[in-house]
Enzyme design. Structure first.
Site, PDB file in Angstrom:
ATOM      1  N   GLY A   1     -16.433 -22.186 -34.270  1.00 39.77           N
ATOM      2  CA  GLY A   1     -16.129 -21.153 -34.984  1.00 39.77           C
ATOM      3  C   GLY A   1     -15.425 -20.199 -33.692  1.00 39.77           C
ATOM      4  O   GLY A   1     -16.068 -20.533 -32.672  1.00 39.77           O
ATOM      5  N   CYS A   2     -14.630 -19.469 -34.087  1.00 43.44           N
ATOM      6  CA  CYS A   2     -13.874 -18.446 -32.967  1.00 43.44           C
ATOM      7  C   CYS A   2     -15.016 -17.289 -32.363  1.00 43.44           C
ATOM      8  O   CYS A   2     -14.969 -17.471 -31.343  1.00 43.44           O
ATOM      9  CB  CYS A   2     -12.812 -17.801 -33.707  1.00 43.44           C
ATOM     10  SG  CYS A   2     -13.234 -16.910 -35.280  1.00 43.44           S
ATOM     11  N   PHE A   3     -15.890 -16.689 -33.298  1.00 43.01           N
ATOM     12  CA  PHE A   3     -16.756 -15.913 -32.574  1.00 43.01           C
ATOM     13  C   PHE A   3     -17.726 -16.729 -31.838  1.00 43.01           C
ATOM     14  O   PHE A   3     -18.078 -16.133 -30.566  1.00 43.01           O
ATOM     15  CB  PHE A   3     -17.571 -15.144 -33.659  1.00 43.01           C
ATOM     16  CG  PHE A   3     -16.823 -14.041 -34.259  1.00 43.01           C
ATOM     17  CD1 PHE A   3     -16.258 -13.060 -33.580  1.00 43.01           C
ATOM     18  CD2 PHE A   3     -16.306 -13.968 -35.650  1.00 43.01           C
ATOM     19  CE1 PHE A   3     -15.683 -12.037 -34.290  1.00 43.01           C
ATOM     20  CE2 PHE A   3     -15.714 -12.856 -36.379  1.00 43.01           C
ATOM     21  CZ  PHE A   3     -15.311 -11.999 -35.537  1.00 43.01           C
TER      22      PHE A   3
END
Ligand SMILES: NC(=O)C1=CN([C@@H]2O[C@H](COP(=O)(O)OP(=O)(O)OC[C@H]3O[C@@H](n4cnc5c(N)ncnc54)[C@H](OP(=O)(O)O)[C@@H]3O)[C@@H](O)[C@H]2O)C=CC1
Ligand SMILES: CC(=O)N[C@@H](CCC(=O)OP(=O)(O)O)C(=O)O
EC number: 1.2.1.38
Length: 328
Positions: free
Chosen positions: A142-144
């Site tokens: 995921g990006c975060f």
């Protein structure tokens, strides 16, 4: 190498094409969309006009004719086709959340039943390069969790608590409009969301544990009025006070051989459009503040997916990904 992008009409699909058009070993042969069959890719992604004549096709995974596939579709849509691609021996990077977590954690976090679970390497190359290299299916993070984990990784095992405070651009929400992403709600505004319950916390906890950390992890995301970028401030509460020189030296050593992680004061502008993650730290005794910046669509998604493809296929890891950002 012939490449197909499933879900090519979305933001990460467009970003995969923007980057792959300059990859010397990549030839994009298929860009799928359920609803835009016959429409030129450039009508949805205007920045690609003149660079590609590709047309969207509503092709089923069973009919894809390519050496490599990127799944750029929402979670639960990826699991419906991942097995078919694996059975057909097509190497794949899945940008969705479907294969990032163990089955039970995934089902609890996402509130759905996993219909087609198998284990896959977690494609954060800086931590899992050996597992990604030569794999046939990789789960892109995921990006975060990408920006957060890279901010805390060198100190994670020396911490009892890590608090991630992240600010993201709106493209993280994908192309479907919603009240949250409606311009008057985002522009000239700033707010926190999912203060204690964001699903990406599960990935952050998983990666901290894999780094040998027993730290309790907390995460609060905020929505910035910008299109791209995630700036994460990680408050790392240490078991023992550690001075600035020691902490800084630890980070520089940890990332010494990592082309895509640069030790410098992070800003979104310096990483926008690039696969870099900029990181720096400041110590206050037993609290260290580590800040990271990434572009959510590049190191947080499509660029990291290509970094994984490069490793899976034996290309140099930075192939097609060496461009600088636009500064200022
Ligand atoms: N945006 C970001 O910063 C990041 C995104 N991701 C993940 O990457 C994936 C793609 O994200 P993003 O590009 O932003 O999303 P978008 O919503 O922008 O695009 C996804 C595309 O997938 C297609 N699609 C939607 N639903 C389905 C379905 N049920 N079955 C098949 N295809 C479908 C749609 O194309 P069409 O209607 O034309 O078929 C859509 O354009 C998601 O899993 C997301 O969570 C991961 C990291 C960062
Ligand atoms: C701004 C915004 O809404 N960002 C998204 C980023 C999630 C994402 O893209 O992640 P997955 O791949 O895990 O679905 C969010 O907070 O849900």
């Amino acid at each position: 190498m012939e490449i197909a992008i499933i879900g090519a009409s979305g933001y990460t699909g467009g970003e995969l094409m923007r980057l792959l058009l300059h990859h010397p070993s990549a030839d994009i042969v298929a860009a799928t969309s359920r609803n835009l069959d016959g429409t030129p890719v450039a009508s949805v992604h205007p920045h690609l006009r003149g660079l590609t004549d590709l047309v969207f096709r509503n092709t089923e995974a069973g009919d894809i004719d390519a050496d490599f596939v990127f799944l750029a579709v929402p979670h639960t849509a990826a699991m419906k086709v991942a097995g078919t691609l694996a059975e057909r021996g097509i190497r794949t990077v899945d940008l969705s959340a479907d294969y990032r977590l163990p089955k039970d954690v995934y089902e609890k976090t996402y509130g759905v039943t996993h219909e087609a679970y198998f284990e896959a390497p977690y494609g954060l190359p800086e931590l899992h390069r050996d597992e990604v290299r030569g794999a046939s299916f990789v789960a892109n993070p995921g990006c975060f969790p990408t920006g957060a984990t890279l901010a805390a990784a060198p100190l994670a095992k020396f911490a009892h608590t890590i608090i991630y405070d992240s600010k993201t651009g709106v493209s993280g929400a994908g192309t479907s409009p919603s009240a949250t992403t409606h311009y008057p709600n985002v522009g000239d505004n700033f707010n926190a969301y999912k203060w204690t319950s964001h699903r990406h916390l599960a990935e952050m906890k998983q990666e901290a544990a894999r780094l040998g950390s027993n730290a309790r992890c907390y995460f609060t995301p905020h929505l910035l009025p910008v299109n791209r970028g995630i700036l994460t401030t990680a408050h790392i509460l240490l078991n023992e006070p550690t001075g600035q020189d020691e902490v800084e030296a630890l980070y520089k050593k940890f990332y010494a051989d990592e082309f895509f992680v640069r030790y410098q004061k992070p800003t979104l502008a310096a990483v926008r459009g690039t696969n870099f993650c900029d990181v720096a730290v400041e110590s206050e005794g037993d609290r260290v503040v580590a800040v990271s910046a990434i572009d959510n669509l590049v190191k947080g998604a499509s660029g990291q997916a290509i970094q994984n493809m490069n490793l899976m296929c034996g290309f140099a890891e930075d192939t097609g990904l060496r461009s600088a950002g636009m500064f200022p």
